[in-house]
Design an enzyme around this catalytic site. Sequence first.
Site, short mmCIF file in Angstrom:
data_model
loop_
_atom_site.label_atom_id
_atom_site.label_comp_id
_atom_site.label_asym_id
_atom_site.label_seq_id
_atom_site.Cartn_x
_atom_site.Cartn_y
_atom_site.Cartn_z
N ASN A 10 16.87 -25.65 -19.69
CA ASN A 10 15.58 -26.13 -20.21
C ASN A 10 14.56 -25.97 -19.08
O ASN A 10 14.57 -26.73 -18.13
CB ASN A 10 15.74 -27.61 -20.61
CG ASN A 10 14.42 -28.23 -21.02
OD1 ASN A 10 13.41 -27.54 -21.19
ND2 ASN A 10 14.42 -29.55 -21.17
N LYS A 12 11.43 -26.37 -19.16
CA LYS A 12 10.30 -27.32 -19.26
C LYS A 12 8.97 -26.60 -19.04
O LYS A 12 8.85 -25.43 -19.43
CB LYS A 12 10.51 -28.49 -18.29
CG LYS A 12 11.90 -29.12 -18.45
CD LYS A 12 12.05 -30.44 -17.77
CE LYS A 12 13.46 -30.97 -18.00
NZ LYS A 12 13.69 -32.29 -17.45
N HIS A 96 13.75 -34.26 -26.99
CA HIS A 96 13.94 -34.47 -25.55
C HIS A 96 13.24 -35.76 -25.12
O HIS A 96 12.17 -36.09 -25.64
CB HIS A 96 13.38 -33.26 -24.78
CG HIS A 96 13.77 -33.30 -23.34
ND1 HIS A 96 13.11 -34.09 -22.42
CD2 HIS A 96 14.78 -32.70 -22.66
CE1 HIS A 96 13.70 -33.94 -21.24
NE2 HIS A 96 14.72 -33.10 -21.36
N GLU A 98 11.48 -36.49 -22.69
CA GLU A 98 10.09 -36.35 -22.22
C GLU A 98 9.14 -36.28 -23.41
O GLU A 98 8.01 -36.75 -23.34
CB GLU A 98 9.97 -35.10 -21.33
CG GLU A 98 10.56 -35.36 -19.94
CD GLU A 98 11.20 -34.14 -19.28
OE1 GLU A 98 10.89 -33.01 -19.68
OE2 GLU A 98 12.01 -34.35 -18.36
N GLU A 168 21.52 -37.15 -22.92
CA GLU A 168 20.79 -37.11 -21.66
C GLU A 168 20.28 -38.51 -21.31
O GLU A 168 19.21 -38.92 -21.77
CB GLU A 168 19.59 -36.16 -21.77
CG GLU A 168 19.97 -34.75 -22.15
CD GLU A 168 18.90 -33.75 -21.70
OE1 GLU A 168 19.24 -32.87 -20.93
OE2 GLU A 168 17.74 -33.90 -22.12
N GLY A 174 16.13 -35.47 -13.89
CA GLY A 174 15.22 -35.14 -12.80
C GLY A 174 15.26 -36.13 -11.65
O GLY A 174 14.40 -36.13 -10.78
N SER A 214 20.39 -34.12 -14.27
CA SER A 214 20.75 -33.77 -12.90
C SER A 214 22.09 -33.03 -12.78
O SER A 214 22.87 -33.28 -11.86
CB SER A 214 20.73 -35.00 -11.99
OG SER A 214 19.44 -35.57 -11.96
P1 PGA Z 1 17.42 -32.18 -15.07
O1 PGA Z 1 16.82 -32.14 -16.58
O2 PGA Z 1 18.62 -31.29 -15.07
O3 PGA Z 1 16.30 -31.66 -14.21
O4 PGA Z 1 17.76 -33.60 -14.79
C1 PGA Z 1 17.67 -32.12 -17.69
C2 PGA Z 1 16.86 -32.12 -18.95
O5 PGA Z 1 15.83 -32.83 -19.01
O6 PGA Z 1 17.18 -31.42 -19.94
#
Ligand code: PGA
Length: 253
Positions: A10, A12, A96, A98, A168, A174, A214
């Site tokens: 992803n 983003k 997601h 976010e 997640e 992140g 992560s």
């Molecule tokens: P990350 O993000 O691996 O940077 O923690 C995962 C995601 O949001 O899909």
Amino acid sequence: MVRLPFIAGNWKMNKTVREAVDLVKELKATLSGVKGVEVAVAPPFTALDAVRREIEGSSILLAAQNVYWEEKGAFTGEISSLMLKEVGCHYVIIGHSERRQFFGETDETVSRRIKTALTQGLKVMFCIGETLKEREEGKTFSVIERQVEVGLKGLGPQELRGITVAYEPVWAIGTGKTATPDQAEEVHRYVRGKLEGLYSKIISEEIRIQYGGSVTPENIKGLMAQPNIDGALVGGASLKAESFSKIVRFREL
Ligand code: PGA
């Protein structure tokens, strides 16, 4: 039941078109010959077409990061399933954290997006996960239960086959704080049980559940060793070919 591992990147809101093409060129090279794992990348909308051209003929699949539920019309800023299909998307990420956190998505809007995307022939990575506060208050399972029940509401067993669930935990995204394999497995097992209750054992055994939050080349192996972890949705570590391909090649680590 053997489920084919599924690793998706992803990206983003990262990568200009040129950067996206460079990354996917490198990925094609580093991933050539990889077997026994499905791979997808989700560039920003602006780079979908260019990335599609680059991955044509390779086994990398194209994914989008979001989709709206209407087919067309006066919905400024939105993108429809039809548009994503046209540009070569196979998958779309929906729900997601976010999107839920910063763009007001709810279980209901997530459900509407999932329903149309599947109807239009896209496959869906359906994201769920609890916040730190919810975990600390002991609400992890009730949050996951609600997200799964409402998000998948009205989907028949055949439609469910178009879904990959991505667990997640919000506190792991992140942050560099991965869930331990045991912590993740506990929720994955719960999700599979929930799917069995809502559908059937056979279907729940078919559905893949990715872990996200992560994920790195250092922790992927431990995660993938868990019986109910069938892949990963990778953010930060998917922005570099080296780390993403190591994750895809987790068996060789
Ligand atoms: P990350 O993000 O691996 O940077 O923690 C995962 C995601 O949001 O899909």
